[in-house]
Write a protein that holds these residues in place. Structure first.
Motif, mmCIF file in Angstrom:
data_model
loop_
_atom_site.group_PDB
_atom_site.id
_atom_site.type_symbol
_atom_site.label_atom_id
_atom_site.label_comp_id
_atom_site.label_asym_id
_atom_site.label_seq_id
_atom_site.Cartn_x
_atom_site.Cartn_y
_atom_site.Cartn_z
ATOM 1 N N ALA A 189 26.275 41.891 -0.457
ATOM 2 C CA ALA A 189 26.275 41.728 -1.786
ATOM 3 C C ALA A 189 24.842 41.612 -2.408
ATOM 4 N N ALA A 190 24.640 41.829 -3.712
ATOM 5 C CA ALA A 190 23.499 42.015 -4.596
ATOM 6 C C ALA A 190 24.041 40.865 -5.585
ATOM 7 N N PHE A 191 23.008 39.946 -5.734
ATOM 8 C CA PHE A 191 23.320 38.751 -6.809
ATOM 9 C C PHE A 191 22.292 38.902 -7.887
ATOM 10 N N TYR A 192 22.776 38.621 -8.824
ATOM 11 C CA TYR A 192 22.044 38.760 -10.197
ATOM 12 C C TYR A 192 22.007 37.462 -10.943
ATOM 13 N N GLU A 193 21.193 37.154 -11.846
ATOM 14 C CA GLU A 193 21.251 35.839 -12.766
ATOM 15 C C GLU A 193 22.724 36.348 -13.653
ATOM 16 N N PRO A 194 23.429 35.088 -13.960
ATOM 17 C CA PRO A 194 24.535 35.217 -14.411
ATOM 18 C C PRO A 194 24.447 35.367 -15.837
ATOM 19 N N PHE A 195 25.421 35.886 -16.594
ATOM 20 C CA PHE A 195 25.399 36.082 -18.056
ATOM 21 C C PHE A 195 25.773 34.552 -18.830
ATOM 22 N N PHE A 196 26.392 33.808 -17.894
ATOM 23 C CA PHE A 196 26.746 32.537 -18.630
ATOM 24 C C PHE A 196 26.564 31.581 -17.411
ATOM 25 N N VAL A 197 26.082 30.106 -17.978
ATOM 26 C CA VAL A 197 25.771 29.043 -17.073
ATOM 27 C C VAL A 197 26.615 27.979 -17.395
ATOM 28 N N ARG A 198 26.545 26.958 -16.453
ATOM 29 C CA ARG A 198 27.070 25.450 -16.801
ATOM 30 C C ARG A 198 26.116 24.741 -16.643
ATOM 31 N N LEU A 199 25.632 23.980 -17.485
ATOM 32 C CA LEU A 199 24.567 23.125 -17.776
ATOM 33 C C LEU A 199 24.802 21.769 -17.629
ATOM 34 N N PRO A 208 23.997 17.451 -15.461
ATOM 35 C CA PRO A 208 23.496 16.829 -14.732
ATOM 36 C C PRO A 208 24.115 16.591 -13.374
ATOM 37 N N ARG A 209 23.282 16.279 -12.325
ATOM 38 C CA ARG A 209 24.040 16.178 -10.961
ATOM 39 C C ARG A 209 24.853 15.207 -10.883
ATOM 40 N N SER A 210 24.824 14.207 -11.806
ATOM 41 C CA SER A 210 25.793 12.892 -11.651
ATOM 42 C C SER A 210 27.087 13.390 -12.537
ATOM 43 N N MET A 211 27.213 14.427 -12.888
ATOM 44 C CA MET A 211 28.457 14.811 -13.596
ATOM 45 C C MET A 211 29.747 15.178 -12.380
ATOM 46 N N PRO A 212 30.964 14.379 -12.442
ATOM 47 C CA PRO A 212 31.835 14.813 -11.639
ATOM 48 C C PRO A 212 32.682 16.013 -11.763
ATOM 49 N N ARG A 213 32.466 16.691 -12.968
ATOM 50 C CA ARG A 213 33.369 17.764 -13.392
ATOM 51 C C ARG A 213 32.299 18.662 -13.888
ATOM 52 N N PRO A 214 32.841 20.013 -14.012
ATOM 53 C CA PRO A 214 31.825 21.301 -14.184
ATOM 54 C C PRO A 214 31.832 21.090 -15.832
ATOM 55 N N GLY A 215 30.493 21.183 -16.319
ATOM 56 C CA GLY A 215 30.290 21.402 -17.766
ATOM 57 C C GLY A 215 30.697 22.510 -18.614
ATOM 58 N N PRO A 216 30.267 22.426 -19.709
ATOM 59 C CA PRO A 216 30.752 23.603 -20.650
ATOM 60 C C PRO A 216 30.032 24.951 -20.362
ATOM 61 N N VAL A 217 30.664 26.107 -20.442
ATOM 62 C CA VAL A 217 29.758 27.240 -20.079
ATOM 63 C C VAL A 217 29.285 27.696 -21.495
ATOM 64 N N VAL A 218 27.943 28.297 -21.158
ATOM 65 C CA VAL A 218 27.309 28.549 -22.448
ATOM 66 C C VAL A 218 26.443 29.930 -22.204
ATOM 67 N N PRO A 219 25.996 30.713 -23.009
ATOM 68 C CA PRO A 219 25.221 31.809 -22.688
ATOM 69 C C PRO A 219 23.699 31.594 -21.902
ATOM 70 N N ASN A 220 23.488 32.277 -20.942
ATOM 71 C CA ASN A 220 22.220 32.106 -20.217
ATOM 72 C C ASN A 220 21.030 32.597 -21.158
ATOM 73 N N PRO A 221 20.189 31.630 -21.477
ATOM 74 C CA PRO A 221 19.079 31.950 -22.260
ATOM 75 C C PRO A 221 18.150 32.789 -21.558
ATOM 76 N N LYS A 222 18.066 33.204 -20.558
ATOM 77 C CA LYS A 222 17.450 34.251 -19.914
ATOM 78 C C LYS A 222 17.697 35.632 -20.508
ATOM 79 N N TYR A 223 18.972 35.609 -20.748
ATOM 80 C CA TYR A 223 19.345 37.045 -21.486
ATOM 81 C C TYR A 223 19.375 37.343 -23.030
#
Length: 208
Positions: free
Chosen positions: A149-159, A161-176
């Protein structure tokens, strides 16, 4: 003619898996994944990111399954043992077995949008960021199953804190951002031009 964006993808790492009868339980990855089957085959149970709320129930420690053959020559099965738990608590693994959900998860499991594909030797599967997948190895005639498998930076990310018990909102990856601007995919709104996503990326946990 489609734009040549392959050279703009941000490469992360390359993995090689060698084994026989293995099972990777239901989870999602925080990368874009180009998966290649080399020897044998692998069965993928796939679920879209829209099923995330039905699968996550707080942070979990990973449970590793081991193969146990039947004493009378049966097909064998995977079993999870108490000592097969990781120390890290993560958000990207399902809270229950989707094939045999407990009563408390029966309603969530009934609403899942699952599909199954088998990737044969020489075939490639694209797994976008956030897609849930459970992977069962189907070894070749000599008992070997090999994948890469070849892995690449995602087009979207979940931002989040580690303390959150649920996945955060999906936003565009600022790296792209520059790539999106070059392709004309950037938003014209003032919100898209703020530095907030980049600041969140520096101060938040993008790992599961």
């Amino acid at each position: 003619e489609p734009p040549a964006i392959g050279g703009s993808l941000l490469f992360k790492r390359f993995d090689l898996w060698l084994g026989s009868r293995t099972l990777s339980t239901l989870h999602f990855d925080n990368y874009e994944n180009l998966f290649v089957q080399l020897v044998g085959a692998k069965e993928f149970v796939l679920l879209p990111p829209s099923d995330t709320a039905r699968l996550v129930d707080g942070r979990l420690r990973k449970a590793y399954a081991t193969w146990q053959a039947q004493e009378e020559g049966g097909p064998g099965t995977f079993r999870r043992e108490r000592d097969g738990l990781s120390d890290e608590a993560v958000l990207n693994y399902a809270a229950y077995d989707i094939d045999t959900p407990g009563p408390q998860y029966a309603a969530q499991a009934a609403g899942l949008h699952r599909s199954t594909v088998v990737v044969q030797a020489g075939e490639v599967l694209y797994l976008p960021f956030g897609w849930w997948h459970q992977v069962r190895a189907l070894p070749g005639e000599h008992g070997l199953c090999a994948s890469a498998a070849a892995f690449y930076e995602p087009f979207f990310v979940r931002l989040q804190p580690r303390s959150m018990p649920r996945p955060g909102p999906v936003v565009p990856n600022p790296k792209y951002r520059k790539l999106c601007e070059r392709l004309g995919l950037d938003s014209d709104s003032e919100e898209a031009d703020t530095e907030e996503p980049a600041a969140l990326a520096r101060n938040s946990d993008r790992a599961p």
